[in-house]
Design a protein around this motif. Structure first.
Motif, PDB file in Angstrom:
ATOM      1  N   LYS A  19      -0.478  -7.362   3.459  1.00  0.00           N
ATOM      2  CA  LYS A  19       0.121  -8.833   3.177  1.00  0.00           C
ATOM      3  C   LYS A  19       1.050  -9.206   3.580  1.00  0.00           C
ATOM      4  O   LYS A  19       1.984  -9.148   2.686  1.00  0.00           O
ATOM      5  CB  LYS A  19      -0.443  -8.767   1.852  1.00  0.00           C
ATOM      6  CG  LYS A  19      -2.039  -8.411   0.932  1.00  0.00           C
ATOM      7  CD  LYS A  19      -2.222  -8.467  -0.113  1.00  0.00           C
ATOM      8  CE  LYS A  19      -3.229  -7.889  -0.852  1.00  0.00           C
ATOM      9  NZ  LYS A  19      -3.950  -7.973  -2.149  1.00  0.00           N
ATOM     10  N   SER A  51       2.748 -12.633   2.667  1.00  0.00           N
ATOM     11  CA  SER A  51       3.073 -12.404   1.541  1.00  0.00           C
ATOM     12  C   SER A  51       4.249 -12.050   0.614  1.00  0.00           C
ATOM     13  O   SER A  51       5.170 -12.130  -0.041  1.00  0.00           O
ATOM     14  CB  SER A  51       2.396 -13.989   0.473  1.00  0.00           C
ATOM     15  OG  SER A  51       1.320 -13.105   0.594  1.00  0.00           O
ATOM     16  N   GLN A  52       3.161 -10.643   0.726  1.00  0.00           N
ATOM     17  CA  GLN A  52       4.127  -9.495  -0.390  1.00  0.00           C
ATOM     18  C   GLN A  52       4.995  -8.386   0.205  1.00  0.00           C
ATOM     19  O   GLN A  52       5.067  -7.582  -0.990  1.00  0.00           O
ATOM     20  CB  GLN A  52       3.162  -8.642  -1.449  1.00  0.00           C
ATOM     21  CG  GLN A  52       1.962 -10.095  -2.133  1.00  0.00           C
ATOM     22  CD  GLN A  52       0.783  -9.574  -2.783  1.00  0.00           C
ATOM     23  OE1 GLN A  52       1.067  -8.368  -3.068  1.00  0.00           O
ATOM     24  NE2 GLN A  52      -0.200  -9.906  -3.039  1.00  0.00           N
ATOM     25  N   SER A  53       4.260  -8.819   1.708  1.00  0.00           N
ATOM     26  CA  SER A  53       5.711  -7.710   2.672  1.00  0.00           C
ATOM     27  C   SER A  53       5.606  -6.354   2.376  1.00  0.00           C
ATOM     28  O   SER A  53       5.973  -5.306   1.820  1.00  0.00           O
ATOM     29  CB  SER A  53       7.233  -8.060   2.329  1.00  0.00           C
ATOM     30  OG  SER A  53       7.859  -8.984   2.658  1.00  0.00           O
ATOM     31  N   SER A  54       3.949  -5.737   2.248  1.00  0.00           N
ATOM     32  CA  SER A  54       2.766  -4.478   1.768  1.00  0.00           C
ATOM     33  C   SER A  54       2.103  -4.104   2.886  1.00  0.00           C
ATOM     34  O   SER A  54       1.929  -5.217   3.133  1.00  0.00           O
ATOM     35  CB  SER A  54       2.420  -5.503   0.527  1.00  0.00           C
ATOM     36  OG  SER A  54       1.173  -5.792   0.350  1.00  0.00           O
ATOM     37  N   ASN A  81       6.562  -1.433   0.580  1.00  0.00           N
ATOM     38  CA  ASN A  81       6.509  -1.932   0.640  1.00  0.00           C
ATOM     39  C   ASN A  81       7.268  -1.929   1.356  1.00  0.00           C
ATOM     40  O   ASN A  81       8.232  -1.834   1.635  1.00  0.00           O
ATOM     41  CB  ASN A  81       7.279  -2.828  -1.239  1.00  0.00           C
ATOM     42  CG  ASN A  81       5.919  -2.774  -1.286  1.00  0.00           C
ATOM     43  OD1 ASN A  81       6.249  -2.753  -2.663  1.00  0.00           O
ATOM     44  ND2 ASN A  81       6.006  -4.825  -1.027  1.00  0.00           N
ATOM     45  N   ARG A 129       1.041   2.528  -2.848  1.00  0.00           N
ATOM     46  CA  ARG A 129       1.638   1.163  -2.074  1.00  0.00           C
ATOM     47  C   ARG A 129       2.787   1.465  -1.161  1.00  0.00           C
ATOM     48  O   ARG A 129       3.112   2.811  -1.311  1.00  0.00           O
ATOM     49  CB  ARG A 129       2.613   0.886  -3.715  1.00  0.00           C
ATOM     50  CG  ARG A 129       1.785   0.372  -4.492  1.00  0.00           C
ATOM     51  CD  ARG A 129       2.442  -0.266  -5.714  1.00  0.00           C
ATOM     52  NE  ARG A 129       2.980   1.202  -6.950  1.00  0.00           N
ATOM     53  CZ  ARG A 129       4.101   0.629  -7.917  1.00  0.00           C
ATOM     54  NH1 ARG A 129       3.823  -0.672  -7.480  1.00  0.00           N
ATOM     55  NH2 ARG A 129       4.056   1.590  -8.102  1.00  0.00           N
TER      56      ARG A 129
END
Lengths: 114, 110
Positions: A68, A70-73, A24, A22
């Motif tokens: 992504k 919208s998820q800042s990922s 972010n 993961r």
């Protein structure tokens, strides 16, 4: 200021299992995003990068990552892990355009068990 | 094609000593960087250069100086080493935002 968070310090997976690391980021606009890999005693090597366009990017060694907004990922994935993938993985962010200041996350160390 | 070469690879210093780390790249990149890597801290930018004769401070510049007299070389100096500067130092150069790293220089300050 831009920043990168890698919430997992250490991950252990079995050889042949799937992997997701993961990442972010925090940045005001769409940044440039990177994943680097560091084998023990070595410098960092670029796995893949996202600048624009298709949000699913393919890299070397069978890795891919999906941006992504919208998820800042910008999570890194691999469908089947090999023992040689054991290393430390760093997510990084840089401003799009302008001078090239790259900010790194703190890294995720991957252990692969037989 | 050597890419980015760092010398020395290992060095042990005593507190107060000075030293210089040398970074050389053969890719004709304009941008060069010095990072330090510490456990749990990721890579932190010490100084960088956007071209020959120019340098700028990164996020942890204190105790370090740099010079970029030639495009292919970027030197990192420690004038008076401190134990807090024990670390692994990485030099990198970049083109189109992609960094190419050297193998690192492990510095221990006693």
């Amino acid at each position: 200021a831009q920043s990168v968070t890698q919430p997992d310090i250490h991950i252990t997976v079995s050889e042949g299992a799937s992997l997701e690391l993961r990442c972010n980021y925090s940045y005001g606009a769409t940044p440039y995003l990177f994943w680097y890999v560091q084998s023990p005693g070595q410098g960092l090597q670029l796995l893949l990068k996202y600048f624009s366009g298709d949000t699913l990017v393919q890299g070397i060694k069978g890795f891919e990552a999906e941006f992504k907004r919208s998820q800042s990922s910008f999570n890194l994935r691999k469908p089947s892990v090999h023992w040689s993938d054991a290393a430390e993985y760093f997510c990084a962010v840089a401003p799009s355009g302008g001078y090239q200041k790259v900010t790194f996350g703190t890294g995720t160390k991957l252990q692969v068990i037989p | 094609n050597a890419g980015v070469t760092q010398t020395p690879k290992f060095r042990v210093l005593k507190t107060g000593q000075s030293m210089t780390l040398l970074c050389a790249q053969d890719m004709n990149h304009e941008y060069m960087y010095w990072y330090r890597q510490d456990p749990g801290m990721g890579l932190r930018l010490i100084h960088y250069s956007v071209g020959e004769g120019t340098t700028a401070k990164g996020e942890v510049p204190d105790g370090y100086n740099v010079s970029r007299l030639k495009k292919q070389n970027f030197l990192l100096g420690l004038e008076s080493a401190a134990p807090s500067q024990t670390s692994v130092y990485f030099c990198a150069s970049s083109y189109l935002n992609v960094l190419t790293f050297g193998a690192g220089s492990r510095l221990t300050v006693l």
